[in-house]
Design a protein around this motif. Structure first.
Motif, PDB file in Angstrom:
ATOM      1  N   LEU A 281      -2.818  -9.437  -7.551  1.00  0.00           N
ATOM      2  CA  LEU A 281      -1.671 -10.201  -7.052  1.00  0.00           C
ATOM      3  C   LEU A 281      -0.522 -10.236  -8.061  1.00  0.00           C
ATOM      4  N   ASP A 282      -0.857 -10.267  -9.353  1.00  0.00           N
ATOM      5  CA  ASP A 282       0.196 -10.224 -10.372  1.00  0.00           C
ATOM      6  C   ASP A 282       0.992  -8.919 -10.268  1.00  0.00           C
ATOM      7  N   ARG A 290       5.907 -11.160  -2.145  1.00  0.00           N
ATOM      8  CA  ARG A 290       5.935 -12.604  -1.928  1.00  0.00           C
ATOM      9  C   ARG A 290       4.723 -12.996  -1.092  1.00  0.00           C
ATOM     10  N   PHE A 291       3.995 -14.034  -1.512  1.00  0.00           N
ATOM     11  CA  PHE A 291       2.767 -14.411  -0.814  1.00  0.00           C
ATOM     12  C   PHE A 291       2.427 -15.849  -1.146  1.00  0.00           C
ATOM     13  N   ALA A 313       4.161  -3.532  -0.897  1.00  0.00           N
ATOM     14  CA  ALA A 313       2.728  -3.729  -0.680  1.00  0.00           C
ATOM     15  C   ALA A 313       2.009  -2.383  -0.601  1.00  0.00           C
ATOM     16  N   HIS A 314       2.627  -1.414   0.063  1.00  0.00           N
ATOM     17  CA  HIS A 314       2.028  -0.077   0.182  1.00  0.00           C
ATOM     18  C   HIS A 314       1.781   0.538  -1.190  1.00  0.00           C
ATOM     19  N   ASP A 315       2.801   0.491  -2.054  1.00  0.00           N
ATOM     20  CA  ASP A 315       2.647   1.070  -3.390  1.00  0.00           C
ATOM     21  C   ASP A 315       1.603   0.316  -4.213  1.00  0.00           C
ATOM     22  N   THR A 316       1.581  -0.999  -4.059  1.00  0.00           N
ATOM     23  CA  THR A 316       0.595  -1.804  -4.781  1.00  0.00           C
ATOM     24  C   THR A 316      -0.820  -1.415  -4.367  1.00  0.00           C
TER      25      THR A 316
END
Length: 415
Positions: A281-282, A290-291, A313-316
């Motif tokens: 999440l970091d 954002r979450f 989010a995709h890249d993460t």
């Protein structure tokens, strides 16, 4: 002199016979608990016993109140064959999943079916003193609701967030460096006089899977736990790997990148810093994600956002898959497992959404030969696995010796 030597020889023979009988009892009871039922002939075959030995061992287990004849099977041209099952009410075991944010305590019967559970904490990080209060309070709540069963509770097993060492006197100590705790004596964590057993939580997860889940019957497996922390249990030649002082397989603190993010243990670039819930999440937050929250919901938001096309989010998630495959591929090369089993609440979420991708990246990060010799599985029991595995420890003590001996040893240790 000859008389004394004869007496010593007879004593050794008696001890050998008793030890063999205990081993046979253990094998028979373990088979029935994992198989759920069986006949005397099936027990003899599974435990490598003669028909007569199996019959004697079964008679002992029936006398202990642990096994009962529950039905008959028709046989060709002979007497019907009795079906044997563990007596669910014959013994009970408590398993606790102990984390830095609270405890989940569960009561199991002899069939390892959960019959009750109690939670404490769960919102903020706690100290060892608070956890001891929560654990004692939760066990007391179970006792109050299960008074008629309590005399048959064999013991309490704890799955703990750190290294659990046992000294030569049987005294256990928890070393949770990643949480910043000083060494913690295990026995005072439970304010009840029940026999107490403790192990690292990832190892108890591996125990549960070895006894009843995806690692059952498997000689070589790695069982990984992804949650707030990251842990590992390794089954090698059918045995749980512990090392010289029980700290083997602290894989969560293996360094992947010396210049990587800071881990909770204070070092940089640990597996946990990349693949623990907060590390994931970091990374998403640092990229602009954002979450809400920091747990199950937030990880779900990340996976949902990646699936709906959110570029950050995709890249993460792509980076997460690469890091996870690299870490698991290293385990494949190290241990040559038949199975790689993924558990923990983060691990279960990732497997639900990404298991084909995780398998592909793990194989790509492995050497070709061992990378072609494993299968990837999810843990069988989801979030309950650590508590179930912790309860296996008092179960193993009952399997190793009649319950009277277990309680006698516990009383000597406590007194």
């Amino acid at each position: 002199m000859a008389r004394r030597e004869g007496e010593q020889r007879m004593t050794r023979q008696s001890l050998t016979i008793r030890s063999l009988r205990t081993q046979n009892r253990s094998a028979a009871l373990a088979h029935l608990i994992t198989a759920r039922d069986g006949t005397r002939a099936e027990i003899a075959a599974a435990a490598g016993l003669s028909s007569a030995s199996a019959a004697n061992i079964v008679a002992d287990l029936i006398a202990e109140g642990l096994v009962a004849e529950t039905g008959l099977l028709a046989s060709q041209g002979g007497r019907p064959t009795s079906v044997l099952e563990p007596v669910a009410d014959g013994a009970y075991f408590i398993g606790a999943d102990v984390g830095e944010r609270g405890v989940a305590v569960e009561l199991f019967d002899l069939t390892m079916t959960r019959v009750d559970r109690e939670f404490r904490g769960g919102s903020t990080e706690e100290s060892p003193d608070t956890i001891a209060h929560d654990l004692t309070d939760a066990v007391e709540a179970l006792r109050q609701r299960n008074r008629d069963r309590w005399s048959r509770v064999v013991g309490v097993g704890l799955g703990l967030p750190g290294i659990v060492e046992t000294d030569d006197a049987g005294v256990q100590t928890l070393y949770a460096e990643n949480l910043g705790w000083d060494p913690v004596a295990v026995r005072p964590l439970l304010g009840h006089d029940l026999p107490l057993f403790a192990e690292n939580g990832a190892k108890t997860l591996a125990k549960a899977e070895q006894w009843f889940g995806a690692a059952h019957g498997v000689e070589h497996a790695v069982v990984v736990l992804f949650g707030r922390g990251v842990g590992l249990g390794v089954i090698s030649d059918g045995e749980l790997l512990r090392g010289s002082a029980s700290s083997a397989t602290e894989w969560g603190h293996l360094c992947l990148d010396r210049s990587g993010p800071v881990c909770r243990c204070g070092r940089r670039g640990c597996v946990e810093a990349f693949l623990g819930a907060q590390g994931i999440l970091d990374r998403w937050a640092a990229a602009g994600g954002r979450f809400d929250g920091s747990g199950w919901t937030a990880i779900g938001e990340l996976l949902d956002a990646a699936q709906t096309g959110d570029p950050v989010a995709h890249d993460t998630v792509e980076n997460l898959i690469d890091d996870l495959g690299t870490a698991l591929g290293g385990l494949v090369n190290l241990f040559n497992p038949e199975r790689v089993i993924v558990g923990g609440w983060v691990g279960m979420r990732l497997m639900q959404h990404l298991s084909p991708r995780i398998e592909a990246t793990t194989r790509a990060a492995s050497l070709a030969r061992p990378g072609a010799q494993f299968e990837l599985r999810s843990c069988t029991f989801g979030g309950d696995t650590v508590a179930l595995g912790a309860a296996v420890m008092p179960l193993e003590s009952l399997i190793a010796a009649p319950v009277e001996e277990v309680r006698s040893r516990a009383a000597r240790a406590a007194g």
